[in-house]
Design an enzyme around this catalytic site. Structure first.
Site, short mmCIF file in Angstrom:
data_model
loop_
_atom_site.label_atom_id
_atom_site.label_comp_id
_atom_site.label_asym_id
_atom_site.label_seq_id
_atom_site.Cartn_x
_atom_site.Cartn_y
_atom_site.Cartn_z
N THR A 20 33.13 36.31 32.75
CA THR A 20 32.39 35.45 32.52
C THR A 20 30.88 35.31 32.95
O THR A 20 29.81 34.87 32.27
CB THR A 20 33.04 33.98 33.03
OG1 THR A 20 34.30 34.00 32.53
CG2 THR A 20 32.25 32.73 32.87
N THR A 96 36.90 37.05 37.02
CA THR A 96 37.71 36.37 38.41
C THR A 96 39.14 36.49 37.94
O THR A 96 39.77 36.64 39.05
CB THR A 96 37.24 34.60 38.45
OG1 THR A 96 37.49 34.17 37.22
CG2 THR A 96 35.91 34.39 38.70
N ASP A 97 39.53 36.63 36.90
CA ASP A 97 40.94 36.62 36.82
C ASP A 97 41.62 37.66 37.65
O ASP A 97 42.84 37.43 38.27
CB ASP A 97 41.40 36.72 35.19
CG ASP A 97 41.00 35.54 34.36
OD1 ASP A 97 40.60 34.60 34.98
OD2 ASP A 97 41.01 35.83 33.13
N1 ASP Z 1 38.65 35.80 31.73
C1 ASP Z 1 37.51 36.13 32.50
C2 ASP Z 1 37.61 37.44 33.18
O1 ASP Z 1 38.46 37.43 34.27
C3 ASP Z 1 37.33 34.97 33.65
C4 ASP Z 1 36.17 35.10 34.61
O2 ASP Z 1 35.34 35.95 34.50
O3 ASP Z 1 36.00 34.31 35.52
O4 ASP Z 1 36.97 38.32 32.88
#
Ligand code: ASP
Length: 347
Positions: A20, A96-97
């Site tokens: 993100t 973050t995932d």
């Molecule tokens: N779906 C995204 C990822 O993990 C969520 C994020 O970036 O926080 O790449």
């Protein structure tokens, strides 16, 4: 008196993998898609004014971190290894995932790490006004650049998120929406950022001044079995008989407890006799496995399930991959799994 500073000549490598933090809204579909890292300066103009020498390396294509695979960790560890002597610290921009999985994997793959590898990301894309990305990114750069008497202050793999610095292999993503998205229930935060960044020096790993060793090999023949009330014999048996399976993280209840049905214990015992390494890791975010505390964990202990103590699932599964990647047999994997290799368990 220690001299804490980030010198002008400090050199940092920013590795942009996706997530993100570097995403924009696709005008066509309205969904978030990764942008080219070169555009990041438009959203964080202050980057041009920072006194460090910052270079960047972009993954091509940048990925949503739910696409992360062991091959991605091998690529990331290789980029760090190949650039290790040229930079004082590394900042990895990552979704973050699966950030806690990546931080855990890197901690095992990078033995004798004596420089900061700080992972960060954001809940809102950098291009959005209220984005948490700018703050996370800038503080991560600052932490990666900090030194005490010429030695990096945080010579370990860590995650910086929403004003807190966590040991990477102790962290877990627990919230899909809040800026406060990560926790480390079994290990104190390494630093807290307010007006000043306050470091918890006693809990930060000390450099050992040995040469970095990059362990790229990972054994992928592992699985996680999360128990739930009513889990069926057929489900347990099908996983335990998966072709090639060598290691299993058994996510148990509370302090390492599980059903005591004959069929369940018999399936696990036969799998262990076939050479499978089964590790007991609690589903709880905090606290530790303590086999024998309750009668419901005694059978697991008796048949040779090994304890993960207070390890996170993210750390446990990547530790197993790392140990199998080293070519160790089941006995050696069991022995090393129960030891803290990179500060991932308290013992
Ligand atoms: N779906 C995204 C990822 O993990 C969520 C994020 O970036 O926080 O790449």
């Amino acid at each position: 008196m220690n001299n804490i500073s980030a010198e002008n000549e400090t050199s940092l490598l920013v590795i942009y993998t996706g997530g993100t933090i570097g995403m924009v809204k696709d005008p066509g579909t309205g969904s978030l898609t990764p942008i080219d890292f070169n555009h990041i300066n438009e959203h964080v103009p202050i980057l041009d004014k920072l006194r460090y020498r910052i270079s960047h390396h972009c993954f091509d294509p940048p990925i949503d971190s739910s696409e992360v695979k062991p091959a991605f960790w091998q690529q990331l560890a290789t980029v760090i290894g190949e650039n290790y002597s040229r930079y004082d610290g590394f900042v990895v921009l990552h979704g973050t995932d699966t950030m806690s999985y990546t931080a855990s994997a890197l901690s095992f793959m990078l033995e004798n790490l004596n420089k900061p590898v700080i992972l960060t990301g954001s809940q809102l894309p950098m291009g959005v006004i209220r984005s948490d990305g700018r703050e996370n990114f800038l503080s991560s750069l600052e932490i990666a650049a900090m030194q005490v008497d010429g030695t990096p202050l945080v010579p370990e793999v860590a995650i910086f998120f929403e004003n807190q610095l966590f040991r990477g292999n102790r962290s877990t993503k627990f919230n899909a929406e809040n800026f406060h998205a990560f926790v480390s229930e079994n290990y104190p935060v390494l630093a807290e950022a307010g007006v000043h960044i306050r470091f918890n020096h006693a809990y930060i790993r000390k450099p050992n001044f040995r040469n970095l060793r990059v362990h790229s090999a990972l054994g992928e023949e592992v699985a996680i079995l999360k128990l739930f009330p009513g889990i069926s014999h057929a489900v347990v048996a099908s996983l335990l008989h998966s072709p090639g399976l060598r290691g299993l993280i058994l996510e148990t209840f509370g302090a390492g407890n599980a059903p005591t049905d004959d069929w369940f214990i018999r399936e696990l015992q036969q799998a262990i006799e076939r050479g499978l390494v089964i590790c007991n890791v609690t589903q709880c975010k905090g606290g530790a496995v303590d086999m024998g505390r309750y009668a419901s964990s005694l059978p697991l202990e008796r048949i040779g399930v090994i304890s993960g103590y207070d390890i996170t699932t993210e750390s446990a599964v990547t530790k197993l991959m790392h140990l199998f990647g080293q070519g160790y047999d089941a006995g050696k994997v069991k022995e090393l799994f129960t030891l803290p290799l990179r500060g991932e368990i308290t013992k």
